[in-house]
Design a protein around this motif. Structure first.
Motif, mmCIF file in Angstrom:
data_model
loop_
_atom_site.group_PDB
_atom_site.id
_atom_site.type_symbol
_atom_site.label_atom_id
_atom_site.label_comp_id
_atom_site.label_asym_id
_atom_site.label_seq_id
_atom_site.Cartn_x
_atom_site.Cartn_y
_atom_site.Cartn_z
ATOM 1 N N UNK A 59 -18.966 14.261 10.999
ATOM 2 C CA UNK A 59 -19.166 14.574 9.589
ATOM 3 C C UNK A 59 -20.415 15.437 9.435
ATOM 4 N N UNK A 60 -20.497 16.152 8.299
ATOM 5 C CA UNK A 60 -21.617 17.059 8.088
ATOM 6 C C UNK A 60 -22.930 16.303 7.938
ATOM 7 N N UNK A 61 -22.890 15.089 7.429
ATOM 8 C CA UNK A 61 -24.104 14.304 7.259
ATOM 9 C C UNK A 61 -23.782 12.845 7.541
ATOM 10 N N UNK A 62 -24.805 12.054 7.871
ATOM 11 C CA UNK A 62 -24.536 10.666 8.274
ATOM 12 C C UNK A 62 -24.062 9.774 7.129
ATOM 13 N N UNK A 63 -24.363 10.136 5.871
ATOM 14 C CA UNK A 63 -23.940 9.298 4.749
ATOM 15 C C UNK A 63 -23.753 10.171 3.519
ATOM 16 N N UNK A 64 -22.968 9.656 2.581
ATOM 17 C CA UNK A 64 -22.705 10.342 1.320
ATOM 18 C C UNK A 64 -22.994 9.376 0.172
ATOM 19 N N UNK A 65 -23.551 9.918 -0.898
ATOM 20 C CA UNK A 65 -23.797 9.158 -2.105
ATOM 21 C C UNK A 65 -22.901 9.702 -3.206
#
Length: 808
Positions: A470-476
């Motif tokens: 994924x592009x980043x480790x987490x999404x908000x």
């Protein structure tokens, strides 16, 4: 090898072999010895076969001699190629025997070369092996000596002295060795004899020698028969008629200062290039001394096409193309003839050695190519097999191969004679480079050097060595409460640099931390995240879960990402008035001063942030004697009251509103009775009345004062206990799904709706003198980037609420 060949001779002969053996042991034995000598000197395998052998003639058991099993010829993709033109030999793959496929003319194939061999290359796979096989074509006496003309005419001065020589054309025999060795015999006569004179190294001239002075008046013309016989078995013979005319008068022929001239000439010399300048002299005078130069009639036609001589100056010049690869030397007979009434001629020979020039670029041939190359191929894996050759000789024909550009994970290795293998030199990674374009260059050692280049495309085969990422480790993600069931709230997307099924990604929820399948689902192919049921901010404020992505490779690889779904509060709760619930009554004594606080409205809102921030207003029509605090809810007098206004009652309607959009509101009714003295209270009076029920109060002011002081002290103690509990409660803890609780972060999107707050409610109202009441201090924080429900980034305005408690 000699023992194997000997065993072949003892086998029952075929019809062609029987004919060959009938020629006699004396012929066969030298061939066997010559064959053995050649096999010991060169090549991996050597055979010999007579020229003119018929189709099917046995040559040798090539499979056995190469150490190959007959039954593995086809599985190992046995193939045989000839380096020259023609398909003279074939191999029977049923028994591994090499046999003659078509008629072989040794003279047409090799000319006068003393050794005539046909080079064969045998290539087998698994493992890849190349064998070099030489088949020597043995000469047979199938060509008789021949003269270029049937009759040669010579003019001989009668004044020529005894012992004079007159060059005549010699015979040629296409065979070699003893089959091409020629002896000459002249018909019996008293004036002439024939002999061979060695001029230079291996060059010989055939001359007619005058044994007795001629007398034209006795015999003006002589007819002699010249015979040429070879030394083959059987002997073959050719003849020519010599017609000799006896010439009178001009008795001095032109003479060169040398009988043989030797010179060198570079191939590809331009037309008109001077080869050599010849000069002959004639001792006669006048016209008998004038000389004209010409090429002898004995010069071959192809030589006349390449060289010419100036008739007056004797300069030999290039007339046509001279190619070293076609002919390495030329033997030219030059004639110098005077202009007397009976012209006399002098002769010499010019030997021209052609020097090789590096005029042929190397040639490359791709024998095998194994693509695509898997990216996990170990170093040393063979990608391609390349053969090189050069028609030039010496250093001009020595070839080296290289590959460019530099830094590629491939290298060339010289494996066999004139063969190179392209192998893997370093680990490959298809995700960094999916295809390589290599330029293979073959360069000879000549001066100047010539080269040939060929582009080779090597694609790299993919293996599943990259997990989805994924592009980043987490999404908000922020989602408004009361969403419709099945609403699309976000899309997760992972990428895999592999290709085909190795990059085909499916998504699913990781439910190890909390069973949230009743709230959230993820589409396995698109990665879309759906809310399965309406979310209620007052019930759930945060859903945190992991989405896993798995590719379809073998074995499959996985990646994961954490998604935090914050439920955004909406104004869906009406303020609730607690005291009074619907109506309250209060007895107040007059006189009292302006601004006197007579009570306080308590109201709560289940929402958060602005949606729970309440304000209080007097309803239109209420008496102007009273006012309410906008945010405190305290009811106080607007002016001083005297005893004249006693014994009167007032009904107040207070409107409670939140700050939501749209705003929601509730009302509270408060009844106030004014009295002039305490004695005016009825004995059973209960102040205030709540919902029509009596609310007992103390009978005197001192009791109220004591109750107020105790309440304030108790509320202050409760405030201290609540503050310590809040400090302990705010310690960070790990959780996946959050319900109501205290927090400080409040965020608003571009449209102004509050996105998150852990405050379940704000208590902004209380009874008079309640020291435990909280106030909210809002502090603006910088905007932070988040992802909205549609997956786009937007900025949120964040407020932090800090609770504080008054000390005094």
């Amino acid at each position: 090898m000699f023992e194997r060949e000997s065993r072949k001779i003892t086998l029952p002969p075929t019809e062609n072999q029987a004919i060959w053996l009938r020629q006699g042991v004396g012929t066969r034995l030298p061939l066997i010895l010559l064959h053995t000598a050649w096999k010991m000197g060169s090549g991996q395998l050597h055979y010999s076969v007579p020229e003119e052998s018929q189709h099917g003639t046995f040559v040798g058991r090539i499979a056995q001699d190469l150490g190959l099993q007959v039954d593995e010829l086809k599985p190992r993709m046995f193939q045989m190629e000839s380096q020259g033109d023609g398909d003279y030999f074939k191999v029977n793959e049923q028994n591994g025997i090499l046999f003659v496929n078509s008629r072989i003319d040794r003279e047409g194939l090799c000319g006068k070369s003393p050794i005539c061999t046909i080079h064969l290359e045998v290539i087998v796979d698994k493992p890849l092996t190349v064998f070099h096989v030489e088949v020597e074509i043995a000469d047979t006496n199938d060509n008789a000596p021949v003269f270029s003309v049937r009759e040669q005419n010579l003019a001989v001065l009668e004044s020529r002295v005894q012992g004079s020589h007159f060059p005549i054309e010699d015979a040629s025999d296409a065979d070699i060795g003893s089959n091409g060795h020629i002896t000459y015999k002249l018909s019996p006569n008293e004036y002439f004899s024939v002999e061979e004179i060695k001029n230079y190294e291996h060059s010989k001239s055939l001359v007619l020698t005058l044994n007795k002075p001629l007398d034209r008046e006795v015999s003006p013309e002589h007819h002699l028969l010249l015979s040429a016989s070879d030394s083959g078995q059987p002997t073959l013979t050719g003849t020519v008629l010599l017609v000799i005319s006896v010439v009178d008068v001009n008795d001095n022929a032109p003479a060169f200062n040398q009988s043989v001239y030797k010179t060198e000439l570079l191939e590809n010399s331009a037309v008109g290039t001077l080869v050599i300048k010849l000069e002959a002299r004639d001792m006669d005078d006048g016209i008998n001394k004038e000389i004209s130069y010409s090429l002898s009639n004995l010069v071959a036609p192809n030589t006349k096409e390449r060289f010419s001589i100036g008739p007056n100056n004797g300069e030999v010049r290039v007339k046509g193309a001279v190619d070293f690869e076609e002919c390495t030397a030329y033997d030219i007979q030059i004639e110098a003839t005077d202009k007397g009434g009976y012209p006399l001629s002098g002769h010499c020979k010019v030997l021209i050695e052609v020097l090789d020039v590096n005029d042929n670029s190397p040639e490359m041939s791709l024998k095998s190519l194994s693509v695509p190359v898997p990216e996990d191929s170990p170093p040393g894996t063979v990608v391609a097999l390349i053969s090189v050759s050069d028609r030039d000789s010496g250093a001009n024909g020595q070839v080296r191969c290289s590959v460019r550009p530099s830094g590629l994970p491939f290298k060339l290795l010289s494996t066999f004679k004139n063969y190179y293998s392209l192998v893997v030199a370093e680990p490959l990674d298809r995700e960094q480079e999916a295809e390589y374009k290599l330029v293979v260059t073959a360069q000879d050692q000549g001066t100047p050097s010539l080269s040939t280049s060929s582009t080779l495309v090597v694609p790299i085969g993919d293996i599943n060595d990259n997990a989805p990422a994924f592009l980043q480790p987490s999404y908000t993600v922020f989602v408004k409460e009361n969403n419709p069931p099945g609403a699309h709230i976000f899309t997760v997307s992972a990428s895999d640099p592999d290709v085909a099924e190795n990059s085909l990604i499916t998504y699913w929820l990781d439910e190890k931390l909390w069973p949230i399948s009743s709230y959230i689902s993820v589409h396995s192919e698109s990665g879309k995240v759906y809310a399965l049921q309406p979310l209620d901010y007052e019930e759930v404020k945060l859903l945190e879960f992991q989405v896993r992505a798995k590719d379809a490779g073998l074995p499959s690889l996985c990646g994961n990402v954490t998604v935090q779904v914050f439920v955004v509060d909406e104004n869906d709760n009406v303020p609730a008035v607690t005291v009074p619930v619907q109506e309250a009554a209060t007895l107040l004594m007059v006189p009292m001063t302006a601004g006197h606080v007579v009570g306080k409205i308590h109201a709560l809102d289940a929402d958060s942030g602005y949606n729970a921030w309440l304000r209080y207003e007097m309803h239109e029509g209420s008496s102007g004697l009273w006012r309410v605090g906008l945010y405190s809810g305290e009811i106080s007098t607007t002016r001083a009251l005297d005893e004249a206004e006693g014994s009167s009652s007032h009904s107040l309607l207070v409107l409670v509103k939140d700050h939501g959009k749209p705003a929601l509101s509730a009302t509270a009714t408060l009844g106030i009775s004014l009295v002039t003295s305490v004695q005016a209270f009825p004995a059973d009076a209960r102040l205030p009345r709540i919902g029509g029920s009596p609310n007992p109060l103390a009978d005197n002011t001192n009791i109220y004062l004591i109750i107020a002081i105790c309440s304030v002290s108790s509320l202050f103690l409760l405030a201290i206990i609540a503050y310590m509990a809040l400090r302990c409660h705010c310690q960070p803890k790990e959780a996946v799904m959050y319900g109501p609780g205290a927090a400080t972060l409040v965020c608003a999107s571009e449209v102004g709706s509050w996105s998150y707050s852990n405050r379940h409610s704000h208590i902004l109202g209380g009874v008079a003198g309640d020291s435990s009441a909280k106030s909210d201090l809002m502090v603006f924080s910088p905007n932070i980037p988040v992802f909205a429900g549609n997956g786009k980034q937007q900025d949120l305005l964040c407020l932090t609420f800090y609770d504080y408690y008054p000390v005094s």
